[in-house]
Each structure stands twice: as structure tokens, then as C-alpha cells.
Design an enzyme around this catalytic site. Structure first.
Site, PDB file in Angstrom:
ATOM      1  N   SER A 123       4.991  -0.090   3.224  1.00  0.00           N
ATOM      2  CA  SER A 123       6.159  -0.391   2.409  1.00  0.00           C
ATOM      3  C   SER A 123       7.026  -1.444   3.101  1.00  0.00           C
ATOM      4  CB  SER A 123       6.917   0.905   2.109  1.00  0.00           C
ATOM      5  OG  SER A 123       7.812   0.742   1.040  1.00  0.00           O
ATOM      6  N   ASP A 172       1.923   3.431  -8.107  1.00  0.00           N
ATOM      7  CA  ASP A 172       3.085   3.341  -7.212  1.00  0.00           C
ATOM      8  C   ASP A 172       4.354   3.086  -8.017  1.00  0.00           C
ATOM      9  OD1 ASP A 172       5.014   2.654  -5.273  1.00  0.00           O
ATOM     10  OD2 ASP A 172       3.484   1.835  -3.927  1.00  0.00           O
ATOM     11  N   HIS A 203       3.067   6.052  -4.129  1.00  0.00           N
ATOM     12  CA  HIS A 203       3.562   5.356  -2.939  1.00  0.00           C
ATOM     13  C   HIS A 203       3.251   6.223  -1.727  1.00  0.00           C
ATOM     14  CE1 HIS A 203       5.878   2.135  -1.183  1.00  0.00           C
ATOM     15  NE2 HIS A 203       6.697   2.986  -0.572  1.00  0.00           N
TER      16      HIS A 203
END
Length: 226
Positions: A123, A172, A203
Site C-alpha cells: 500500500s 481492493d 486490500h
């Protein structure tokens, strides 16, 4: 990196004693997490004994995050808009990259070949891994960018030969798949070689992804699969 020293996991031989590291993976966590976030992944990678990889898990500094109402949390840079490509904190990203450069410099000064240094991140951490790896003064061994995106890709022109592993969840809801696909396309058009892996997940990371990460790490660092 932050006032908290990074977590460093040295390689160990079959006898359990530390062995000399021949390669390094610097692994950056996501927003609101810390260096411990991916520490538990190491046993799941099931790396061969005597892989000789040192893993470094730094902690982002604590700073206010605009999108979260100014809440203080570990963050590599500020997020100012739900549209992650809008109002990008370019200065914050640059500062985070310099923190990563410092970690890389220390490993090289300690005797690690730059081609045996990999940057990895999830991320926010994946964004910094990409930006730091593609802008560092020397070409590194590779970049692993998980569930991330890449604003300001137009600034990159160096190290086109560097292997890049990108993985993303098709479901996601935090960093939409379209943002990762945009980064993949934009970097590919600039001549970067992307190994792309989509997975049916949100995610997060999944078992299939970890297996692919293992294979990529060993291939990129030229370690026998074992």
C-alpha cells in the site's frame, strides 16, 4: 526512518546461528501499521535454509493524516483526498524516499551489493518502494510493490532493467485495482519490466501471492529454490 529503530531479522543457518547476509530486503508497511505488520509473513514464505537474506522492517514516523481527520498515525506521507491521484503529497513522498535511501546506503556501506538489495512495500509502503527504488542513484536488485499505486510516474526514467513485481487484489476497496493497472501501464510504456499478479482478494495478501513472492525473491536474488 522514525525514532523507533527498524526491526532487523538476520539470516540463520541450520544450526540456528546467525550467518552473514548476502542480500537484503527492506520491507515497508502500509498506513497506520508498523514494522511488525509483515514480520509474521517470513515463516510463511518458507524460504530455503541458508537463504542469507537480511530482512529490514522500518517504522514510518507518526504524523497527521488529512484524510483521517488529522489523526496522528504511522504514515510515510500525507493522504489529502479520497482520490489518491489528487492532491498528492509530493514533498512527503520525497522525504520518505530519502529515509529509504539512508537505509540502502547503510546496507551498501556494510558490504551488500546494490544488486542484492530489494525494496518491498504494501500500500503506502509499496508506493515508497517504487518511488525510492526508481529514483535511487544506483540500480538495485528489484522492487516488490503490493496493493499500491504510483503517482508522478512521469518523473521516472532510470533503472529500466530493474525487475518489478506488482500484485493487487481484484476486489481492493482501499486502493482500487484501476490505480494499480494505471501504474503498470504507465511504467510499462516507459520501458519498465513489470511482473504483474492480480488475485481475487481485497486490500490484503493471500497464500497464492506469498508463493509467487517467494518464487520472485529467489529468482531475483539468484537463490536456489530449495
Amino acid at each position: 526512518m522514525s525514532d523507533t529503530p527498524p526491526i532487523i531479522v538476520e539470516p540463520k543457518g541450520p544450526d540456528g546461528k546467525e550467518m552473514s547476509a548476502q542480500a537484503v530486503v527492506i520491507w515497508l508497511h502500509g498506513l497506520g501499521a508498523d514494522g511488525y505488520d509483515f514480520l509474521g509473513v517470513l515463516p510463511q514464505l518458507n524460504l530455503p535454509q541458508q537463504h542469507a537474506i537480511r530482512f529490514i522492517f522500518p517504522h514510518a514516523p507518526e504524523q497527521p493524516v488529512t484524510l483521517n481527520g488529522g489523526m496522528l498515525m504511522r504514515s510515510w506521507y500525507d493522504i489529502r483526498s479520497p482520490d489518491l491521484l489528487n492532491e498528492v503529497d509530493a514533498a512527503g513522498i520525497r522525504v520518505a524516499c530519502y529515509r529509504v535511501y539512508d537505509l540502502i546506503d547503510r546496507q551498501i556501506k556494510a558490504g551488500i551489493d546494490p544488486k542484492k538489495v530489494l525494496l518491498a512495500g504494501f500500500s503506502q509502503g509499496g508506493l515508497i518502494a517504487l518511488h525510492a527504488g526508481l529514483s535511487y542513484q544506483q540500480s538495485l536488485g528489484g522492487i516488490m510493490a503490493l496493493s499500491t499505486y504510483c503517482p508522478m510516474e512521469q518523473q521516472f526514467y532510470m533503472h529500466r532493467e530493474m525487475p518489478i513485481f506488482m500484485a493487487h487484489g481484484t476486489e481492493d476497496g482501499v486502493v482500487p485495482l484501476a490505480l494499480a493497472e494505471h501504474a503498470r501501464k504507465a511504467l510499462g510504456q516507459k520501458g519498465y519490466q513489470i511482473e504483474w499478479h492480480p488475485y481475487q482478494m481485497g486490500h490484503q495478501v493471500c497464500g497464492e501471492e506469498l508463493a509467487d513472492i517467494r518464487s520472485w525473491l529467489l529468482k531475483t536474488l539468484e537463490i536456489a529454490q530449495g
